[in-house]
Motif scaffolding. Sequence first.
Motif, short mmCIF file in Angstrom:
data_model
loop_
_atom_site.label_atom_id
_atom_site.label_comp_id
_atom_site.label_asym_id
_atom_site.label_seq_id
_atom_site.Cartn_x
_atom_site.Cartn_y
_atom_site.Cartn_z
N VAL A 4 -8.43 3.32 -6.52
CA VAL A 4 -7.67 4.22 -7.37
C VAL A 4 -6.31 4.47 -6.74
O VAL A 4 -6.21 4.85 -5.56
CB VAL A 4 -8.42 5.56 -7.56
N ALA A 5 -5.24 4.25 -7.53
CA ALA A 5 -3.89 4.50 -7.03
C ALA A 5 -3.67 6.00 -6.89
O ALA A 5 -4.09 6.79 -7.74
CB ALA A 5 -2.86 3.90 -7.99
N THR A 6 -2.99 6.38 -5.81
CA THR A 6 -2.73 7.80 -5.57
C THR A 6 -1.24 8.11 -5.41
O THR A 6 -0.82 9.24 -5.66
CB THR A 6 -3.48 8.29 -4.32
N THR A 7 -0.44 7.15 -5.00
CA THR A 7 0.99 7.39 -4.78
C THR A 7 1.81 6.67 -5.86
O THR A 7 1.31 5.76 -6.53
CB THR A 7 1.42 6.89 -3.40
N TYR A 8 3.08 7.07 -5.97
CA TYR A 8 3.95 6.43 -6.96
C TYR A 8 4.07 4.92 -6.73
O TYR A 8 3.94 4.14 -7.68
CB TYR A 8 5.33 7.09 -6.96
N PRO A 9 4.32 4.45 -5.49
CA PRO A 9 4.40 2.99 -5.28
C PRO A 9 3.12 2.27 -5.69
O PRO A 9 3.18 1.16 -6.24
CB PRO A 9 4.66 2.86 -3.78
N GLU A 10 1.96 2.88 -5.42
CA GLU A 10 0.70 2.25 -5.81
C GLU A 10 0.58 2.17 -7.34
O GLU A 10 0.14 1.15 -7.89
CB GLU A 10 -0.48 3.02 -5.23
N HIS A 11 0.98 3.25 -8.01
CA HIS A 11 0.94 3.22 -9.48
C HIS A 11 1.92 2.20 -10.03
O HIS A 11 1.61 1.48 -10.99
CB HIS A 11 1.27 4.62 -10.03
#
Length: 454
Positions: A4-11
């Motif tokens: 699951v993405a949690t940070t803006y870069p991951e999203h």
Amino acid sequence: MQKVATTYPEHARAVWALGMPLILSNLAQFAIHITDTVMLGWYDVTALAASTLAGTMFFVTFLVGAGFAQALTPMVAAASEAGDEVQVRRVTRMGLWLSIFYGLAVTIPFFWAEDILIAIGQDPDVSAMAHIYLQIVIWQMIPALIVMAMKSFLAALEHTSIILWGTIGTAIMNIFVNYALIFGNWGAPELGIRGAAIASLAVTLVTVAVLVIYTLRTLPQYQLFRNFWRSDTEIMARVFRLGWPIGLTSLAEGGLFSASAVMMGWIGAIELAAHGIAIQLASLTFMVHIGFSQAATVRAGRALGRMDETGLRTGGIAAIGMSAFFAMITSVIFLAFPETLVSLFIDPAEPERATLLRVGASLVMVAALFQLVDGAQVIALGLLRGVQDTTVPMVMATVSYWIIGLPVSYVLGFTLGYGAVGLWLGLVIGLLAAAILLLWRFWGRSVCIAPRAA
């Protein structure tokens, strides 16, 4: 289970990874329409105007039925997130049912296409040629809706590579079939606009076969076509409730551009042909925003399944930001090279080339103005569909397009005498209103606790 993405870069990376194959497949799909436009433009300006009119009529009808297919994306994504393979199958089967039923219902009026077009004020010669085209492509309606449903199913499961490569393959096929049948090359008969229609139908049938075979071989666990004829009224009702507002929202937007094509036909055949060229260019860039919107729908659907409000909003920012960045780039290109872009669609020997270039370039420059707002409103729609919120957005979009955009187009184009450019400025204002209202809808409340069947 995916991380699951949690940070803006991951999203942002997740939106990019999911969105890029969808964007490229959308561009490849659109290349089919571009091929028809370019080759018919080289063949005959009247044929180009007729295909613009006929394609608009077909596409508007298609958009409504496509809502049932698009409803599959958030529903399949949610069921997949829960690990419910049976629910995935039930939802997809009923989406296909609704698509087929709709396709059967809408074929009848197309047999009187010429009379309908003349009744709304179109040129008789253009209407007659458009009728010829529609009598062939009407048989494309059900296969095209099945393609849309299968793509929604596969996108929700993040199987996007087959969508990409399958679409690229059929786009290449369309080029060769068009080249043979429109102009009579390689020993084929010269069929003109009929050849373009036959090519489109053939490509769609091949796409259905590719997607179905891939699903059966790669995703056998879903047993997608097992007991296909078994009805499921509960799931059908859910798909219908979520899908009909999506279809009508798409109709409202597509209808706005279709109405502008009709009004452009009132001005003249040259303006209608120029409108067709400019629409192709604007629609080409719009394919990128649609890809990001489709990715946003999947990501938002999974966030809803986890009740992850923070992840939903961070992912929304990522999708909106990526769309806005691309819109700024395309706006600069449209403003810097309008005549160069329009000239790609016109035969150098065309007697009306100078007029087409002048009118088309002016419309492309106006199209640069709505790149940002058009992208923003479609991303907002994708996010809202991901959380299964479709009815209120439908109302907002309809008001923006038809109560604001269309009347302003008419006033600017005819009452104030700005002609083709005035019609397009009205489109900009309608899209701007939609972007503002839909973004307000997404950000103005806690979407994770919104009614899912809205």
